[in-house]
Write a protein that holds these residues in place. Structure first.
Motif, PDB file in Angstrom:
ATOM      1  N   GLY A 104      -1.738  -4.226   2.261  1.00  8.48           N
ATOM      2  CA  GLY A 104      -2.847  -3.275   2.231  1.00  8.48           C
ATOM      3  C   GLY A 104      -3.505  -3.118   0.873  1.00  8.48           C
ATOM      4  O   GLY A 104      -4.489  -2.400   0.748  1.00  8.48           O
ATOM      5  N   LEU A 105      -2.961  -3.755  -0.160  1.00 14.77           N
ATOM      6  CA  LEU A 105      -3.606  -3.671  -1.476  1.00 14.77           C
ATOM      7  C   LEU A 105      -4.716  -4.705  -1.538  1.00 14.77           C
ATOM      8  O   LEU A 105      -4.547  -5.839  -1.091  1.00 14.77           O
ATOM      9  CB  LEU A 105      -2.586  -3.930  -2.595  1.00 14.77           C
ATOM     10  CG  LEU A 105      -1.462  -2.905  -2.705  1.00 14.77           C
ATOM     11  CD1 LEU A 105      -0.461  -3.326  -3.773  1.00 14.77           C
ATOM     12  CD2 LEU A 105      -2.030  -1.534  -3.029  1.00 14.77           C
ATOM     13  N   THR A 106      -5.866  -4.313  -2.113  1.00 16.03           N
ATOM     14  CA  THR A 106      -7.028  -5.191  -2.070  1.00 16.03           C
ATOM     15  C   THR A 106      -7.365  -5.773  -3.437  1.00 16.03           C
ATOM     16  O   THR A 106      -7.766  -6.920  -3.544  1.00 16.03           O
ATOM     17  CB  THR A 106      -8.250  -4.422  -1.518  1.00 16.03           C
ATOM     18  OG1 THR A 106      -7.862  -3.745  -0.322  1.00 16.03           O
ATOM     19  CG2 THR A 106      -9.392  -5.369  -1.212  1.00 16.03           C
ATOM     20  N   ALA A 137      -1.658  -8.194  -0.576  1.00 14.99           N
ATOM     21  CA  ALA A 137      -2.820  -8.003   0.296  1.00 14.99           C
ATOM     22  C   ALA A 137      -2.378  -7.725   1.736  1.00 14.99           C
ATOM     23  O   ALA A 137      -2.949  -6.871   2.411  1.00 14.99           O
ATOM     24  CB  ALA A 137      -3.727  -9.226   0.236  1.00 14.99           C
ATOM     25  N   GLY A 172       0.803  -1.228   0.000  1.00 12.61           N
ATOM     26  CA  GLY A 172       0.000   0.000   0.000  1.00 12.61           C
ATOM     27  C   GLY A 172       0.828   1.265   0.000  1.00 12.61           C
ATOM     28  O   GLY A 172       0.301   2.352  -0.257  1.00 12.61           O
ATOM     29  N   GLY A 230      -0.030   1.475   5.097  1.00 16.27           N
ATOM     30  CA  GLY A 230      -0.357   1.198   3.696  1.00 16.27           C
ATOM     31  C   GLY A 230      -1.774   0.694   3.495  1.00 16.27           C
ATOM     32  O   GLY A 230      -2.231   0.556   2.370  1.00 16.27           O
ATOM     33  N   HIS A 231      -2.472   0.373   4.606  1.00 13.54           N
ATOM     34  CA  HIS A 231      -3.854  -0.112   4.486  1.00 13.54           C
ATOM     35  C   HIS A 231      -4.832   1.071   4.402  1.00 13.54           C
ATOM     36  O   HIS A 231      -4.485   2.204   4.736  1.00 13.54           O
ATOM     37  CB  HIS A 231      -4.183  -1.019   5.667  1.00 13.54           C
ATOM     38  CG  HIS A 231      -3.559  -2.384   5.554  1.00 13.54           C
ATOM     39  ND1 HIS A 231      -4.286  -3.549   5.498  1.00 13.54           N
ATOM     40  CD2 HIS A 231      -2.249  -2.755   5.469  1.00 13.54           C
ATOM     41  CE1 HIS A 231      -3.471  -4.576   5.390  1.00 13.54           C
ATOM     42  NE2 HIS A 231      -2.215  -4.132   5.377  1.00 13.54           N
TER      43      HIS A 231
END
Lengths: 395, 103
Positions: A230-232, A227, A151, B44-45
């Motif tokens: 934080g990347l979805t 993931a 993220g 980063g979330h």
């Protein structure tokens, strides 16, 4: 900057001797030759497959005649499918010294390794006499790739590389970004930046091809670590990756091995054409780096959030760390701390300028961190491509 | 309780990106207001900038990056449990069962 002038007019920032195996069966002997040389400028590359493949041949030809390469020793077992004569002829046609050693005709492992060491020494001696020449920024080709994204990648390291790309393009250099499969979701925004409507249509088609290809495989280019970081979704990761391209107009769309004809920003389509045949488009980050190098990249800007440590044969890799926590853990592997953007200790412009200055220093001979650590990864697998369409390049 | 720094990447975004780890009750400054975190989030979330309903597009970088599958209140974690891709759905489902490929 100083460079090495090649017969095609391109200039290199390194003067590497490649030892290239043409099938996995010749890998060990090639590695022994490189180990004997014990010289950072003598590097190992190769193709492991025994079955011939047009893409693999053209990639080996592009890398062996890359401006950073001064000469080549080819290592063949003897019975593999690779067309060693044509490759040697293509290298020789550029004026580079090339020697081919066939293990089955040279008395096996020990004797071929010995002959290879002597060949490397001869080539070294020949290319060391080559004078260096002045090289300008507009002669530089720089590629970018991201690996181990999280993220933070899309808000620190990638936009900073984008700022550096804008500076490079403005100075007349050539910049290449890639992985259409990691740009799914950005096709319309990219199309809006295309130099012509015809190129815009080619860009949309390339991303649609990537989406279809990954759908058939059942996976996007998305790892569990993405993931955790934080990347979805794929399109979220894509938007972060897309930030590496900066804000310049997109001048062209190329495929692996195509050398951009002018300065500017180019998108590299790395997803194979035709039906899904040989598996995943690129099995790891280094497969993408090799394709960028085949397009003439002198050096590679590698952004990472989770923390990659790789470098590459042939072209120096500069690593830009997006995540401040990762930087603290892996500082010894990173060239640039872009995590400071996240911690409020600098802007994307500041870090972009730092990368731009580092690019020029590394191009002028300073070692990148991965180079100094001895990283020389290289991987090449099977693929297939059709030539690019007529609207893909600037006229 | 402490403050967690977040970034708003684009004025149209309905999610914020955390610049550090946060715990439930930590405060986040956004649009002149203070939002409370509802659960632990890592660097980063994403967290919801406002209440998000099921079926609503998730906007980051000013573009749609997916769609909510279940609602999230302002300050809630927005991730694989409550949103999904609009593109490679089969892959997203697989990823949620801890399969996937490289980065």
């Amino acid at each position: 900057m100083k460079g090495y002038l090649r017969s095609d007019g391109r200039k290199g920032i390194r003067n590497v001797v490649l030892v290239a195996y043409l099938v996995e069966c010749a890998h060990h002997v090639a590695r022994k030759i490189v180990q004997t040389a014990d010289d950072r400028a003598v590097q190992l590359i190769g193709f492991p497959g025994c079955f011939p493949n047009e893409y693999a041949f053209s990639m080996m030809r592009s890398v062996c005649t890359h401006p950073n390469v001064g000469g080549v020793v080819l290592l063949s077992l003897g019975c593999e499918g690779f067309d060693r004569e044509s490759l040697a002829a293509a290298i020789a046609a550029t004026g580079r010294p090339v020697e081919t050693l066939v293990i089955q005709e040279n008395g096996g492992t020990a004797r071929t390794a010995e002959a290879g060491a002597a060949a490397v020494a001869r080539i070294r001696a020949a290319i060391d006499r080559q004078p260096d020449v002045d090289m300008a920024l507009d002669e530089l080709v720089v590629g970018t790739v991201c690996g181990g994204s999280d993220g933070t990648s899309g808000i620190s390291a990638n936009p900073a590389v984008g700022r550096c790309f804008d500076r490079l393009v403005e100075a007349g250099a050539t910049c290449i970004f890639e992985e259409t499969g990691e740009l799914i979701g950005c096709e319309e925004i990219m199309a809006d930046r295309a130099a012509t409507p015809e190129l815009a249509a080619e860009i949309r088609a390339a991303v649609n091809k990537a989406a279809r290809y990954y759908e058939t495989l059942g996976y996007g280019s998305f790892a569990p670590g993405n993931a955790e970081g934080g990347l979805t979704t794929q399109e979220e990761k894509s938007m972060g990756a897309y930030a590496k391209s900066g804000a310049s107009p997109i001048s062209g769309l190329i495929k692996p091995g195509d050398v951009p004809p002018t300065g500017g920003l180019y998108l590299l389509d790395v997803v194979p054409d035709g039906e899904v045949r040989f598996g995943f488009p690129n099995i790891s980050d280094n497969a993408e780096i090799v394709e960028l190098i085949a397009c003439g990249c002198h050096l590679i800007l590698f952004t990472t959030g989770r923390g990659s440590v790789v470098g590459s044969a042939v072209s120096p890799v500069i690593k830009i760390c997006a995540n401040p926590d990762t930087y603290r853990k892996l500082a010894g592997d990173m060239d640039i701390d872009a995590g400071r953007i996240i911690e409020g200790r600098g802007s994307a412009d500041d870090v972009g300028l730092e990368i731009f200055e580092r690019v020029q220093r590394v191009a002028d001979g300073a070692q990148s961190v991965s180079e100094a650590l001895g990283h020389q990864e290289f991987i090449l697998t099977y693929k297939q491509f059709e030539p690019i369409g007529p609207s893909c390049l600037p006229v | 309780m402490s403050d967690v720094r977040v970034v708003l990447l684009h004025p149209d975004d309905n999610v914020l990106v955390c610049c550090g780890a946060g715990r439930p009750g930590d405060r986040v400054a956004c649009d002149g207001e203070s939002i409370g975190l509802r659960e632990s989030v890592e660097l980063g979330h994403k967290i919801a900038r406002r209440d998000l309903g099921a079926g609503e597009d998730v906007i980051k970088y000013g573009v749609c990056i997916g769609v909510m599958t279940t609602p999230a209140a302002a300050g809630g974690h927005v991730h694989v449990d409550n949103m999904t891709s609009k593109y490679i759905r089969s892959h997203s489902r697989r990823r949620e069962t801890r399969e996937g490929t490289r980065s």
